[in-house]
Design a protein around this motif. Sequence first.
Motif, PDB file in Angstrom:
ATOM      1  N   GLU A 121       0.850  -1.206   0.000  1.00 37.02           N
ATOM      2  CA  GLU A 121       0.000   0.000   0.000  1.00 37.02           C
ATOM      3  C   GLU A 121       0.884   1.254   0.000  1.00 37.02           C
ATOM      4  N   LYS A 122       1.911   1.242   0.846  1.00 36.83           N
ATOM      5  CA  LYS A 122       2.814   2.400   0.967  1.00 36.83           C
ATOM      6  C   LYS A 122       3.500   2.707  -0.366  1.00 36.83           C
ATOM      7  N   HIS A 123       3.836   1.633  -1.120  1.00 42.44           N
ATOM      8  CA  HIS A 123       4.527   1.820  -2.399  1.00 42.44           C
ATOM      9  C   HIS A 123       3.556   1.896  -3.575  1.00 42.44           C
ATOM     10  N   GLU A 124       2.253   2.045  -3.242  1.00 38.90           N
ATOM     11  CA  GLU A 124       1.200   2.221  -4.255  1.00 38.90           C
ATOM     12  C   GLU A 124       1.263   1.134  -5.331  1.00 38.90           C
ATOM     13  N   MET A 125       1.377  -0.117  -4.864  1.00 37.51           N
ATOM     14  CA  MET A 125       1.474  -1.231  -5.813  1.00 37.51           C
ATOM     15  C   MET A 125       0.393  -2.282  -5.561  1.00 37.51           C
ATOM     16  N   ARG A 126      -0.703  -1.845  -4.936  1.00 31.00           N
ATOM     17  CA  ARG A 126      -1.759  -2.791  -4.568  1.00 31.00           C
ATOM     18  C   ARG A 126      -2.344  -3.501  -5.792  1.00 31.00           C
ATOM     19  N   ASN A 127      -2.412  -2.812  -6.942  1.00 27.58           N
ATOM     20  CA  ASN A 127      -3.033  -3.408  -8.120  1.00 27.58           C
ATOM     21  C   ASN A 127      -2.046  -4.097  -9.053  1.00 27.58           C
ATOM     22  N   SER A 128      -0.771  -4.140  -8.646  1.00 24.50           N
ATOM     23  CA  SER A 128       0.230  -4.813  -9.492  1.00 24.50           C
ATOM     24  C   SER A 128       0.290  -6.291  -9.127  1.00 24.50           C
TER      25      SER A 128
END
Length: 454
Positions: A121-128
């Motif tokens: 979540e912190k690295h904004e990669m939830r949808n990867s």
Amino acid sequence: MMDVEVRELMQAFVLSDYQVQEVYSRFCAEISKGLKRSTHALANTKCFPTYVQDLPTGDEMGKYLALDLGGTNFRVLLVSLKGHHDAMVESQIYAVPKDLMVGPGVELFDHIADCLARFVEKHEMRNSHLPLGFTFSFPCEQKGLKEAILTRWTKGFGCPGVEGEDVGRLLHEAIQRRGDAEIAVVAILNDTTGTLMSCAHRNADCRIGVIVGTGCNACYVEDVANVDLLHADFKRNQKDVLVNAEWGAFGESGQLDFVRTEYDREVDDTSINKSEQLFEKMTSGMYLGRLVRLILMRAMQSKVIFKLSNRREHFATALQKNEDVFETRFISEIESDSFPEFSKTRTIITELFGLEKASVEDCQKIKYICECVSKRAATLVAIGVSGLINRISDRRVVVGMDGSVYRYHPKFDAYMRNTMHKLVKSDKEFDIMLSEDGSGRGAALVAAVASKTK
């Protein structure tokens, strides 16, 4: 000139050439035993095949997650591989609370999955879609690249419901229970495998990975023909496989009894895994401080140190309270101290005993005690490394090293090389390199290699 009484006290820690040679022979026999199906059950060093069969080329590309669990903290990493032996690593350390180290296994894995989700979540990669390499630094029998059965807990862990289970599945289920991140566990490996892969990414001659930290273990590149436990399918098109030696257990059948001391026996007797991991208990950061603590207590009782102090009994009591009161990092600090100031040593003595002005003589004695304990540890590690180098067919072998003891001790590398020069065959060339991002980067590289192979 060191005091005769201290030399006598530490004599059992000074290994003779005969003892070194004998430990070497017994170690080599043990590795052969671990590799053969017929003797595997009797071997202490289990020599588990890791199912990692390709070393990195340096050309790997893409983003991979890595999770590194091996002690009281674990690390989550986002590794961006850019080709040309280049990698960018972003990481965060999370604590494992003491109650989770011995509580139900499901709670431990839920905690890990929670931290993973927060990191993503912190690295904004939830949808990867994120392939994950999981470094799990406890003795496991690999059944495949992403299936590893925990054979026993070590290093203070004792979560019920995990031994005999596939830790990859347990992590996968914990991630699924949350359902808020698309993370695929594609590889499980030991921290030594991660170290080897990380160093091989930078140096193509790396064939051995060693950790001397909280625990102590090694893995190395073995010819598939020698690994009986490896399924025939994995031998067809491949020449090598990485083998996790699990050498921390060496000595459990009595092979080290002739060099173990009364202090080693006491450390073992008071540990939560009595009679297990005996080599590790003579070499790793979890136990070296405990050994020095016991020796210091004996030295005070027999008036070898702090002779002039009438508070010797009080000092011994201070050491008795807690088996980890003399931290292993103190050994590194004391051995890097300079004569005659001994400023670090004096600070440690003040911290432990409240004694403001320790004499130069007492500082020298404590330094000698630390030196004997760490030199023996380094000698034993070097014996194991030499045995593995001599097994490997390559003429030049680089050894990748990691772990807090090796990394921070000022002389561990020099002590190791001293023994290796005596044991490594004369037609071999070796070097030792420090792993930079260690098992974390290595886990991502195994995930990258695994994704490529698929």
